[in-house]
Every structure is written in structure tokens, then in C-alpha cells.
Motif scaffolding. Structure first.
Motif, short mmCIF file in Angstrom:
data_model
loop_
_atom_site.label_atom_id
_atom_site.label_comp_id
_atom_site.label_asym_id
_atom_site.label_seq_id
_atom_site.Cartn_x
_atom_site.Cartn_y
_atom_site.Cartn_z
N GLN A 38 0.84 -1.20 0.00
CA GLN A 38 0.00 0.00 0.00
C GLN A 38 0.87 1.25 0.00
O GLN A 38 0.61 2.20 -0.74
CB GLN A 38 -0.92 -0.02 1.22
CG GLN A 38 -1.85 1.16 1.31
CD GLN A 38 -2.71 1.11 2.57
OE1 GLN A 38 -2.34 0.50 3.57
NE2 GLN A 38 -3.85 1.76 2.52
N PHE A 39 1.92 1.25 0.82
CA PHE A 39 2.85 2.38 0.86
C PHE A 39 3.53 2.56 -0.50
O PHE A 39 3.63 3.68 -1.01
CB PHE A 39 3.90 2.14 1.96
CG PHE A 39 4.90 3.25 2.09
CD1 PHE A 39 4.60 4.39 2.81
CD2 PHE A 39 6.14 3.15 1.48
CE1 PHE A 39 5.53 5.41 2.94
CE2 PHE A 39 7.08 4.17 1.60
CZ PHE A 39 6.77 5.30 2.33
N LEU A 40 3.99 1.46 -1.09
CA LEU A 40 4.64 1.53 -2.41
C LEU A 40 3.68 2.07 -3.48
O LEU A 40 4.08 2.87 -4.33
CB LEU A 40 5.16 0.16 -2.82
CG LEU A 40 6.38 -0.36 -2.07
CD1 LEU A 40 6.66 -1.81 -2.45
CD2 LEU A 40 7.58 0.51 -2.31
N ASP A 41 2.44 1.62 -3.43
CA ASP A 41 1.45 2.10 -4.41
C ASP A 41 1.26 3.61 -4.32
O ASP A 41 1.24 4.30 -5.34
CB ASP A 41 0.11 1.39 -4.21
CG ASP A 41 0.15 -0.09 -4.56
OD1 ASP A 41 1.13 -0.53 -5.21
OD2 ASP A 41 -0.80 -0.81 -4.17
N LYS A 42 1.13 4.12 -3.11
CA LYS A 42 0.95 5.57 -2.91
C LYS A 42 2.20 6.33 -3.34
O LYS A 42 2.11 7.38 -3.97
CB LYS A 42 0.63 5.88 -1.45
CG LYS A 42 -0.76 5.49 -1.03
CD LYS A 42 -0.98 5.82 0.43
CE LYS A 42 -2.33 5.34 0.92
NZ LYS A 42 -2.52 5.62 2.35
N LEU A 43 3.35 5.81 -2.98
CA LEU A 43 4.60 6.48 -3.32
C LEU A 43 4.84 6.48 -4.82
O LEU A 43 5.33 7.47 -5.38
CB LEU A 43 5.77 5.82 -2.60
CG LEU A 43 7.10 6.57 -2.69
CD1 LEU A 43 6.99 7.96 -2.05
CD2 LEU A 43 8.19 5.78 -2.02
N ALA A 44 4.47 5.41 -5.49
CA ALA A 44 4.63 5.34 -6.95
C ALA A 44 3.83 6.46 -7.62
O ALA A 44 4.31 7.10 -8.57
CB ALA A 44 4.20 3.98 -7.47
N ILE A 45 2.64 6.70 -7.13
CA ILE A 45 1.82 7.79 -7.68
C ILE A 45 2.49 9.13 -7.41
O ILE A 45 2.61 9.97 -8.31
CB ILE A 45 0.40 7.74 -7.09
CG1 ILE A 45 -0.32 6.49 -7.59
CG2 ILE A 45 -0.38 9.01 -7.44
CD1 ILE A 45 -1.60 6.17 -6.84
N LYS A 46 2.95 9.32 -6.18
CA LYS A 46 3.60 10.59 -5.80
C LYS A 46 4.86 10.84 -6.65
O LYS A 46 5.14 11.98 -7.03
CB LYS A 46 3.97 10.54 -4.32
CG LYS A 46 4.69 11.75 -3.80
CD LYS A 46 5.02 11.60 -2.32
CE LYS A 46 5.97 12.66 -1.86
NZ LYS A 46 6.42 12.42 -0.48
N LEU A 47 5.61 9.79 -6.94
CA LEU A 47 6.86 9.92 -7.69
C LEU A 47 6.66 9.78 -9.20
O LEU A 47 7.63 9.78 -9.95
CB LEU A 47 7.88 8.87 -7.22
CG LEU A 47 8.36 9.03 -5.79
CD1 LEU A 47 9.28 7.87 -5.41
CD2 LEU A 47 9.07 10.36 -5.58
N GLU A 48 5.40 9.64 -9.62
CA GLU A 48 5.06 9.52 -11.04
C GLU A 48 5.74 8.31 -11.69
O GLU A 48 6.28 8.39 -12.79
CB GLU A 48 5.39 10.81 -11.79
CG GLU A 48 4.64 12.01 -11.26
CD GLU A 48 5.03 13.32 -11.94
OE1 GLU A 48 5.81 13.31 -12.91
OE2 GLU A 48 4.52 14.35 -11.49
N ILE A 49 5.68 7.19 -11.00
CA ILE A 49 6.21 5.93 -11.50
C ILE A 49 5.07 5.21 -12.23
O ILE A 49 4.02 4.95 -11.63
CB ILE A 49 6.74 5.04 -10.35
CG1 ILE A 49 7.80 5.76 -9.52
CG2 ILE A 49 7.22 3.69 -10.86
CD1 ILE A 49 9.08 6.05 -10.23
#
Length: 143
Positions: A38-49
Motif C-alpha cells: 500500500q505504501f509503495l502504491d501511494k509512493l509510486a503515484i507521488k513519484l510519477e512511476i
């Protein structure tokens, strides 16, 4: 290729490097828990991955190097993300703390005080502080 394309490419590569470092922390205990995912999913969006980049990084998180930001504040922000991943499953493993120490060194924190910096970062994350509080406390930890 225009200058803006070069800037964008460098920015995206730094984000991929940061994301891959966090994936390495998540994988340091062998599995990615649902909370870590869940953390990775949110961070991916934030970092535009993108989804394709996300899957590529999960397959080979060593592909992208850690690119330390020039500004100290940005280094603290990256340290905050990394420390949060270490505590994402609320269990601090020895491998995770060692990996966080290595990433802190890669981010440009000095070897002489990296242990103190990592310890302080983990204590702040354990207290569930927000990014602003984290950066303030890290910048003023010698008071």
C-alpha cells in the motif's frame, strides 16, 4: 532533445532511483507485506512511476542507482520515505536498519554521524510524525 526533456529525464531517473531504494528496503526481509505494498502504491503515484516502471523495479530493484539530491532538505525527505518503509510493517529487522544506514550514506549523510541520524529518523517515524515535523526535528537535532 530540448533542455526541458533532459531535466525531466533526470528528475524521473532520480525518482526511479528513490523508488527502487524503497523497494529494496521493503524486500530486505524477503517479502512485501500488504501494508508495504500500500505504501509503495501511494509512493509510486507521488513519484510519477508508471505501472510498467513499477513492475520493472519490483523485478529488479538494483537496476536504478540511488541519486542523492543536492539540497539537504531533499535528502531528509528521501530519508523520511526510506525510514517509513522500514517501519511500514511495524517490525524493525536488523537487515532493514543496516540497509537504511547504507542508503543514508548513499544519500550523502556522513559516516561519522550516520548512526545517530538513522536512529533519530527511526524514532521519529516510530512516533508517526509528519514530513514537516521530521525535517524540522532532523535539522535541529543538535540543539
Amino acid at each position: 532533445m530540448s533542455i526541458s526533456d533532459l531535466f525531466d529525464s533526470g528528475f524521473r531517473n532520480r525518482n526511479k532511483g528513490h523508488f527502487s531504494a524503497i523497494v529494496r528496503v521493503a524486500l530486505s526481509d524477503g517479502t512485501i507485506t500488504p501494508h508495504e505494498k500500500q505504501f509503495l502504491d501511494k509512493l509510486a503515484i507521488k513519484l510519477e512511476i508508471s505501472q510498467a516502471e513499477y513492475e520493472e523495479i519490483l523485478e529488479n530493484p538494483l537496476k536504478y542507482p540511488v541519486n542523492p539530491p543536492l539540497m539537504h532538505l531533499h535528502r531528509l525527505e528521501r530519508l523520511y520515505d526510506l525510514a517509513r518503509m522500514v517501519y511500514a510493517d511495524e517490525v524493525l529487522g536488523e537487515k532493514q536498519q543496516d540497509l537504511l544506514t547504507r542508503f543514508a550514506l548513499a544519500l550523502g549523510f556522513t559516516a561519522g554521524n550516520v548512526g545517530y541520524i538513522v536512529d533519530k529518523a527511526l524514532k521519529l517515524v516510530e512516533m508517526n510524525v509528519d514530513l514537516d515535523t521530521f525535517t524540522y526535528e532532523m535539522q535541529h537535532m543538535n540543539r
